[in-house]
Motif scaffolding. Structure first.
Motif, mmCIF file in Angstrom:
data_model
loop_
_atom_site.group_PDB
_atom_site.id
_atom_site.type_symbol
_atom_site.label_atom_id
_atom_site.label_comp_id
_atom_site.label_asym_id
_atom_site.label_seq_id
_atom_site.Cartn_x
_atom_site.Cartn_y
_atom_site.Cartn_z
ATOM 1 N N PRO A 25 0.804 -1.230 0.000
ATOM 2 C CA PRO A 25 0.000 0.000 0.000
ATOM 3 C C PRO A 25 0.839 1.284 0.000
ATOM 4 N N PHE A 26 2.135 1.169 0.237
ATOM 5 C CA PHE A 26 2.982 2.352 0.336
ATOM 6 C C PHE A 26 3.584 2.787 -1.006
ATOM 7 N N LEU A 27 3.772 1.836 -1.915
ATOM 8 C CA LEU A 27 4.439 2.143 -3.172
ATOM 9 C C LEU A 27 3.497 1.992 -4.352
ATOM 10 N N GLN A 28 3.479 2.989 -5.181
ATOM 11 C CA GLN A 28 2.700 2.944 -6.398
ATOM 12 C C GLN A 28 3.526 2.210 -7.457
ATOM 13 N N GLU A 29 2.918 1.249 -8.133
ATOM 14 C CA GLU A 29 3.642 0.487 -9.143
ATOM 15 C C GLU A 29 3.535 1.201 -10.486
ATOM 16 N N VAL A 30 4.579 1.944 -10.837
ATOM 17 C CA VAL A 30 4.589 2.729 -12.064
ATOM 18 C C VAL A 30 5.175 1.904 -13.211
ATOM 19 N N ASN A 31 4.672 2.126 -14.409
ATOM 20 C CA ASN A 31 5.199 1.443 -15.587
ATOM 21 C C ASN A 31 6.380 2.234 -16.142
ATOM 22 N N PHE A 32 7.462 1.529 -16.439
ATOM 23 C CA PHE A 32 8.630 2.162 -17.032
ATOM 24 C C PHE A 32 9.455 1.101 -17.735
ATOM 25 N N ARG A 33 10.384 1.561 -18.523
ATOM 26 C CA ARG A 33 11.349 0.685 -19.209
ATOM 27 C C ARG A 33 12.642 1.483 -19.336
ATOM 28 N N PHE A 34 13.741 0.890 -18.884
ATOM 29 C CA PHE A 34 15.029 1.581 -18.923
ATOM 30 C C PHE A 34 16.102 0.590 -19.361
ATOM 31 N N GLU A 35 16.924 1.006 -20.327
ATOM 32 C CA GLU A 35 17.991 0.139 -20.829
ATOM 33 C C GLU A 35 19.334 0.582 -20.273
ATOM 34 N N ILE A 36 20.093 -0.394 -19.798
ATOM 35 C CA ILE A 36 21.419 -0.161 -19.224
ATOM 36 C C ILE A 36 22.453 -0.735 -20.183
ATOM 37 N N ASN A 37 23.338 0.103 -20.672
ATOM 38 C CA ASN A 37 24.407 -0.345 -21.556
ATOM 39 C C ASN A 37 25.606 -0.719 -20.687
ATOM 40 N N ASP A 73 24.445 -14.860 -15.788
ATOM 41 C CA ASP A 73 23.525 -14.254 -16.750
ATOM 42 C C ASP A 73 22.203 -13.812 -16.125
ATOM 43 N N THR A 74 22.191 -13.545 -14.815
ATOM 44 C CA THR A 74 20.968 -13.146 -14.124
ATOM 45 C C THR A 74 21.180 -11.821 -13.397
ATOM 46 N N PHE A 75 20.229 -10.910 -13.602
ATOM 47 C CA PHE A 75 20.241 -9.621 -12.933
ATOM 48 C C PHE A 75 18.949 -9.483 -12.137
ATOM 49 N N PHE A 76 19.024 -8.788 -11.007
ATOM 50 C CA PHE A 76 17.849 -8.446 -10.220
ATOM 51 C C PHE A 76 17.761 -6.925 -10.152
ATOM 52 N N ALA A 77 16.509 -6.429 -10.136
ATOM 53 C CA ALA A 77 16.279 -4.989 -10.009
ATOM 54 C C ALA A 77 15.165 -4.758 -8.998
ATOM 55 N N PHE A 78 15.355 -3.777 -8.126
ATOM 56 C CA PHE A 78 14.391 -3.480 -7.073
ATOM 57 C C PHE A 78 14.176 -1.974 -6.969
ATOM 58 N N TYR A 132 11.465 -5.551 -9.843
ATOM 59 C CA TYR A 132 11.275 -5.167 -11.237
ATOM 60 C C TYR A 132 11.908 -6.237 -12.133
ATOM 61 N N ARG A 133 11.373 -6.400 -13.340
ATOM 62 C CA ARG A 133 11.951 -7.350 -14.297
ATOM 63 C C ARG A 133 13.299 -6.810 -14.768
ATOM 64 N N ALA A 134 14.252 -7.722 -14.922
ATOM 65 C CA ALA A 134 15.563 -7.376 -15.457
ATOM 66 C C ALA A 134 15.962 -8.471 -16.442
ATOM 67 N N THR A 135 16.112 -8.105 -17.704
ATOM 68 C CA THR A 135 16.484 -9.069 -18.738
ATOM 69 C C THR A 135 17.715 -8.576 -19.471
ATOM 70 N N GLN A 136 18.576 -9.516 -19.844
ATOM 71 C CA GLN A 136 19.802 -9.166 -20.542
ATOM 72 C C GLN A 136 19.729 -9.645 -21.982
ATOM 73 N N SER A 137 20.178 -8.786 -22.880
ATOM 74 C CA SER A 137 20.303 -9.129 -24.293
ATOM 75 C C SER A 137 21.629 -8.543 -24.765
ATOM 76 N N GLY A 138 22.613 -9.392 -24.922
ATOM 77 C CA GLY A 138 23.946 -8.911 -25.273
ATOM 78 C C GLY A 138 24.528 -8.064 -24.164
ATOM 79 N N VAL A 141 21.056 -4.492 -20.435
ATOM 80 C CA VAL A 141 20.121 -5.013 -19.437
ATOM 81 C C VAL A 141 18.935 -4.068 -19.430
ATOM 82 N N THR A 142 17.741 -4.621 -19.593
ATOM 83 C CA THR A 142 16.523 -3.820 -19.585
ATOM 84 C C THR A 142 15.775 -4.077 -18.296
ATOM 85 N N ILE A 143 15.505 -3.004 -17.548
ATOM 86 C CA ILE A 143 14.681 -3.133 -16.355
ATOM 87 C C ILE A 143 13.331 -2.496 -16.661
#
Length: 145
Positions: A25-37, A73-78, A132-138, A141-143
């Motif tokens: 109840p404290f955090l609003q779940e906002v939609n976003f997409r961010f790429e990390i090079n 090959d696994t990343f976590f994002a919070f 948050y989802r974190a996926t790697q492609s090459g 990393v996209t969170i």
């Protein structure tokens, strides 16, 4: 046989109920997409397992996000805002090794599991980090949420 499949379908439909009491109840779940090079010096620490990085860019979560490489090959994002109170001037957590700490109450959370490490035993409900989802492609990393 048709009634059998209809009953099975209804049973599956009824059992797919989401539990709104699990939502923080404290955090609003906002939609976003961010790429990390990973080739950029700013994110160089993410090339090594166990080195967290704070992403404080506007539009990334509520107060930013913490990203950590947990295996080859696994990343976590919070979410970077403490999950146990509404966002305020002290709720953006800070990295301490492989954990993050909220300066409001000194709550500590693991960046490998997202779990609160020093949960008080006072009968109140406490929340773990918002994942948050974190996926790697090459080398990217996209969170996202």
């Amino acid at each position: 046989m048709r009634h059998f499949w209809t009953c099975i379908f209804l049973l599956v439909l009824i059992s797919c109920d989401s539990d709104p009491s699990n939502r923080n109840p404290f955090l609003q779940e906002v939609n976003f997409r961010f790429e990390i090079n990973l080739n950029l010096p700013l994110y160089n620490d993410l090339n090594t397992i166990g080195n967290p990085v704070y992403i404080g860019n506007a539009g990334v979560g509520t107060r930013g996000a913490f990203v950590i490489k947990s295996s080859l090959d696994t990343f976590f994002a919070f979410e970077a805002s403490c999950p146990n109170h509404t966002p305020n001037n002290c709720s953006t957590m800070e990295i301490e090794g492989q954990n993050v700490v909220c300066s409001c109450e000194d709550f500590t959370y693991s960046l490998f599991t997202g779990q609160q490490l020093n949960r008080p035993d006072d009968g109140n409900r406490y929340y773990d980090l918002l994942f948050y989802r974190a996926t790697q492609s090459g080398n990217t990393v996209t969170i996202s949420n």
